[in-house]
Design an enzyme around this catalytic site. Sequence first.
Site, PDB file in Angstrom:
ATOM      1  N   ASP A 274      -8.803  -6.556  -4.340  1.00 45.06           N
ATOM      2  CA  ASP A 274      -8.400  -5.239  -3.830  1.00 45.06           C
ATOM      3  C   ASP A 274      -8.992  -4.177  -4.742  1.00 45.06           C
ATOM      4  O   ASP A 274      -8.585  -4.041  -5.892  1.00 45.06           O
ATOM      5  CB  ASP A 274      -6.867  -5.156  -3.812  1.00 45.06           C
ATOM      6  CG  ASP A 274      -6.350  -3.852  -3.206  1.00 45.06           C
ATOM      7  OD1 ASP A 274      -7.161  -2.929  -2.970  1.00 45.06           O
ATOM      8  OD2 ASP A 274      -5.137  -3.767  -2.971  1.00 45.06           O
TER       9      ASP A 274
ATOM     10  N   SER B 135       0.840  -1.194   0.000  1.00 47.66           N
ATOM     11  CA  SER B 135       0.000   0.000   0.000  1.00 47.66           C
ATOM     12  C   SER B 135       0.886   1.259   0.000  1.00 47.66           C
ATOM     13  O   SER B 135       1.796   1.365  -0.826  1.00 47.66           O
ATOM     14  CB  SER B 135      -0.925  -0.058   1.223  1.00 47.66           C
ATOM     15  OG  SER B 135      -1.920   0.909   1.149  1.00 47.66           O
TER      16      SER B 135
ATOM     17  N   HIS C  41      -7.969  -5.234  -0.005  1.00 46.33           N
ATOM     18  CA  HIS C  41      -6.676  -4.561   0.143  1.00 46.33           C
ATOM     19  C   HIS C  41      -5.862  -5.151   1.294  1.00 46.33           C
ATOM     20  O   HIS C  41      -4.641  -5.246   1.225  1.00 46.33           O
ATOM     21  CB  HIS C  41      -6.928  -3.070   0.383  1.00 46.33           C
ATOM     22  CG  HIS C  41      -5.699  -2.230   0.407  1.00 46.33           C
ATOM     23  ND1 HIS C  41      -4.823  -2.181  -0.654  1.00 46.33           N
ATOM     24  CD2 HIS C  41      -5.191  -1.416   1.360  1.00 46.33           C
ATOM     25  CE1 HIS C  41      -3.826  -1.366  -0.341  1.00 46.33           C
ATOM     26  NE2 HIS C  41      -4.020  -0.897   0.866  1.00 46.33           N
TER      27      HIS C  41
END
Lengths: 375, 200
Positions: free
Chosen positions: A319, A154, A352
């Site tokens: 995601d 991320s 995610h």
Amino acid sequence: MTAPGSVGTVTPQRAHFDAPLTLRSGGVLPAFDLVFETYGTLNASANNAVLVCHALSGSHHVAGTYAHDAKSLGWWDNLVGPGKPLDTDKFFVVGVNNLGGCYGSTGPMSLNPATGKPWGAAFPFVTVEDWVDAQARLADQLGIQTWAAVLGGSLGGMQALDWTLRYPKRVRHGMVIAAAPKLSAENIAFNEVARQAILTDPEFYGGDYYAQGTVPTNGLRLARMIGHITYLSDDAMAEKFGRRLRHGEHKYHYDIDFEIESYLRYQGDKFAGFFDANTYLLTTKALDYFDPAFAYDGDLQAALARAQADFFIASFSTDWRFSPQRSRELVFALLHNRRRVTYAELDSDAGHDSFLLDDAHYHAALRAYFQNIEV
Amino acid sequence: MVHLQDVRFDHDVIARWVPQGARVLDLGCGDGTLLRHLMTVRGVSGYGIERDTAHVVECIRNDVPVLQIDLEQGLAGFEDAQFDAVVMSQSLQAVRNTEGILAEMLRVGREAIVSFPNFGYWPHRDSLAEGHMPVSRSLPYQWYNTPNVRFFTMSDFEELCAQRGIVVRERFAFDEDREITIDPNNFASVAIYRLGRAAA
């Protein structure tokens, strides 16, 4: 007793830097501290160091536990340890709390030397580039000229990518997981709602709530609830909670009816109890501003021309915050620049958050990649 | 599984056709054996494309750069003439969008190299004459569990190439470990083609 595969009990360290750091925002930190942890041993040629960059709410505490708290497991402990995919018998692993953070590195809660009071709203904006610059100072201090790998998921993946652009000769492998070369309008929109929740909380006092003795808990709680929705997938929520009712019937009230409400409230409350609202604001802005192609008229291929590292890129099928399509943009721009790229597009139903889980294929891919990094 | 010896033969021919130091894209690269072979004997650089996650992990283990992409999506994202050669070993028969992938291979690569089992191989014809789908070393699956979705002969393939402006620059057909030069559509079990675009 240290559990098998665990780095065991760990102790954070603090590095102090006296030389001023000029930030992208124009702000200057006259001096700063970084809190960090290390696992494993730096070898004689200092070529086995791996930097693990944290995402929005992470910290320097990547692996192991603290002596006083058995529950204080590091946020990526399933990946990092002796015999684990990022094997601390081979690698010297470094985790660092970023500037502007609330876990001990210089941030809004630190004292502003000019006033002797907490920085609060006066803390300058920090960007991914600034974090990488600060991490580079730490690398200098640790005697690490070149990282074997810089790794992150991320927002952490964005730092890993930025390392390969800002210090091309100092990274052998950029490992960018569940990330994107920049945020989409939708990503920024979610961040803005989260920020507005904090900024409009009456307890926020323009960011100087430390002096007021208040905490914008409601705003931070809402911000986290919104964020949390984007970390999960529709499938994962349906599987975990569905439309399950707390009381088995519709109560016609605003307390908890559906279990998903309970979950989000719990996550929001927990987070608001320990995280700093100013850090949350700064970090979401750092996410929004991240765009290495911005200085190249949006041309990502041109922006990545400087990179010299090999790359490991991974994304997860469910995601939707940073979808596989966003990782593919990065992959093809790197291919254009003839970088050596490995790209795994993994099936996962966890959205995610998948990058923090220990899916067998995902960890097997990471393990295999790390095994082939020469030290 | 495709027979190991056929695979080796296949890989040796491909290695002869790929220029030294070429940039190669290997479609359906499996565990990366071919690309690793080409890197070792021809000093090529490039990437494997693979859909299956277990294979992707094997490629990483074998230190072969691999991109996990489903070929049925085509090669969108790759640039025109980005590679010297785009290779597809023993996989063309398993791709549904045959025409599309051939066109994409010759867009992304200056050349394409494809190998496939020849459905026209005489034992296959015998099986059909006896009323059964062929099962052989080059077509080792039963009709109900085969990953193959396209069944075609060398003649069929060459007809398609001619219709689509694809030039056969070289052809190699074999059975077991013997090259077949006479009536390969009948006597060869596997065929390998080096393809290009007709000069404009």
